[in-house]
Design a protein around this motif. Sequence first.
Motif, PDB file in Angstrom:
ATOM      1  N   GLN A 108       0.825  -1.209   0.000  1.00  0.00           N
ATOM      2  CA  GLN A 108       0.000   0.000   0.000  1.00  0.00           C
ATOM      3  C   GLN A 108       0.858   1.258   0.000  1.00  0.00           C
ATOM      4  O   GLN A 108       0.530   2.245  -0.639  1.00  0.00           O
ATOM      5  CB  GLN A 108      -0.904   0.010   1.255  1.00  0.00           C
ATOM      6  CG  GLN A 108      -1.781  -1.211   1.380  1.00  0.00           C
ATOM      7  CD  GLN A 108      -2.782  -1.320   0.251  1.00  0.00           C
ATOM      8  OE1 GLN A 108      -3.498  -0.367  -0.038  1.00  0.00           O
ATOM      9  NE2 GLN A 108      -2.825  -2.465  -0.411  1.00  0.00           N
ATOM     10  N   ASN A 109       1.938   1.184   0.756  1.00  0.00           N
ATOM     11  CA  ASN A 109       2.797   2.354   0.907  1.00  0.00           C
ATOM     12  C   ASN A 109       3.640   2.557  -0.353  1.00  0.00           C
ATOM     13  O   ASN A 109       4.166   1.597  -0.929  1.00  0.00           O
ATOM     14  CB  ASN A 109       3.689   2.136   2.133  1.00  0.00           C
ATOM     15  CG  ASN A 109       4.655   3.260   2.326  1.00  0.00           C
ATOM     16  OD1 ASN A 109       5.734   3.274   1.744  1.00  0.00           O
ATOM     17  ND2 ASN A 109       4.273   4.237   3.134  1.00  0.00           N
ATOM     18  N   GLU A 110       3.802   3.802  -0.757  1.00  0.00           N
ATOM     19  CA  GLU A 110       4.520   4.095  -1.997  1.00  0.00           C
ATOM     20  C   GLU A 110       5.986   3.662  -1.955  1.00  0.00           C
ATOM     21  O   GLU A 110       6.509   3.103  -2.919  1.00  0.00           O
ATOM     22  CB  GLU A 110       4.437   5.601  -2.259  1.00  0.00           C
ATOM     23  CG  GLU A 110       4.442   5.957  -3.723  1.00  0.00           C
ATOM     24  CD  GLU A 110       4.148   7.445  -3.879  1.00  0.00           C
ATOM     25  OE1 GLU A 110       5.038   8.141  -4.378  1.00  0.00           O
ATOM     26  OE2 GLU A 110       3.051   7.882  -3.469  1.00  0.00           O
ATOM     27  N   ARG A 111       6.626   3.915  -0.794  1.00  0.00           N
ATOM     28  CA  ARG A 111       8.026   3.505  -0.666  1.00  0.00           C
ATOM     29  C   ARG A 111       8.151   1.990  -0.729  1.00  0.00           C
ATOM     30  O   ARG A 111       9.095   1.451  -1.299  1.00  0.00           O
ATOM     31  CB  ARG A 111       8.617   4.001   0.672  1.00  0.00           C
ATOM     32  CG  ARG A 111       8.748   5.490   0.824  1.00  0.00           C
ATOM     33  CD  ARG A 111       9.892   6.045  -0.003  1.00  0.00           C
ATOM     34  NE  ARG A 111      11.188   5.453   0.277  1.00  0.00           N
ATOM     35  CZ  ARG A 111      12.025   5.845   1.230  1.00  0.00           C
ATOM     36  NH1 ARG A 111      11.692   6.832   2.021  1.00  0.00           N
ATOM     37  NH2 ARG A 111      13.184   5.242   1.389  1.00  0.00           N
ATOM     38  N   ALA A 112       7.202   1.305  -0.115  1.00  0.00           N
ATOM     39  CA  ALA A 112       7.211  -0.158  -0.145  1.00  0.00           C
ATOM     40  C   ALA A 112       7.007  -0.660  -1.572  1.00  0.00           C
ATOM     41  O   ALA A 112       7.691  -1.581  -2.029  1.00  0.00           O
ATOM     42  CB  ALA A 112       6.133  -0.711   0.786  1.00  0.00           C
TER      43      ALA A 112
END
Length: 246
Positions: A234-238
């Motif tokens: 979900q997270n952009e960095r992830a």
Amino acid sequence: MPSDALIEVKKLQKNYGENEVLKQIDGVVKPGQVICVIGPSGSGKSTFLRCLNLLEKPTGGEILFEGHDTMSFSEAELTTMRERMGMVFQSFNLFPNLTVLENLKLAPMRVKHMAEDDAAKKALTLLKRVGLAEKADVYPSSLSGGQQQRVAIARALAMDPEVLLFDEPTSALDPEMVGEVLAVMKELAEDGMTMVVVTHEMGFAREVGDEVWFMADGYILEKNEPNALFNHPQNERAQDFISKII
Ligand code: ADP
Ligand code: MG
């Protein structure tokens, strides 16, 4: 706190001078769980593990072990606590001047005052478990990297730890030796050992991890069960990190 937590981390913070390395880390490790911690280099993964096993003193927040606040521990209590958490490093850190068996006997004899015969028996049982019984009397330098790391795991187990912390245990290995170490770790997990594993081995994280925690810039930005995290971050960095490593 969740009554079934082995380790609970609340708003953990660690600064080195001006450098805020860990910022408001929260997490729960339950008995028998395998937590895999992934994330880019410099994100604070090693610092997090060193705080967990109380090698580093947090700047803020709390670390509860079986519900006890480790911040209020005396030095003696901290030492006892550290003995209950085994640590396996990237660089195997075996004692080069001791044989494999002696490496395994040392801490149980010195720290737990175990009789030498008992320590030797235990060491041999553990060496069998990691497939290296025949190497008991050799020195670490005569072993391959993969074998040395399996000995290091057996040595950590010799203290009957409550939890094992691994910091990139296969990163220093030649590729052909990674599998044998991961296989030993997988067996430990299947036997119910509680483990926190910092790793770049996404196959292992997916197959063995109960949860994967993605760290970046001193935060845990996302936690989920492995398939969800790898397939649908979900997270952009992830998303960015996972797209580059898979
Ligand atoms: P990772 O394991 O994810 O690569 P680390 O926990 O090793 O990250 O490092 C995170 C940050 O903390 C880096 O900026 C590093 O320079 C800094 N750091 C780690 N250990 C120390 C230390 N003992 N003293 C000062 N800074 C440190
Ligand atoms: Mg590291």
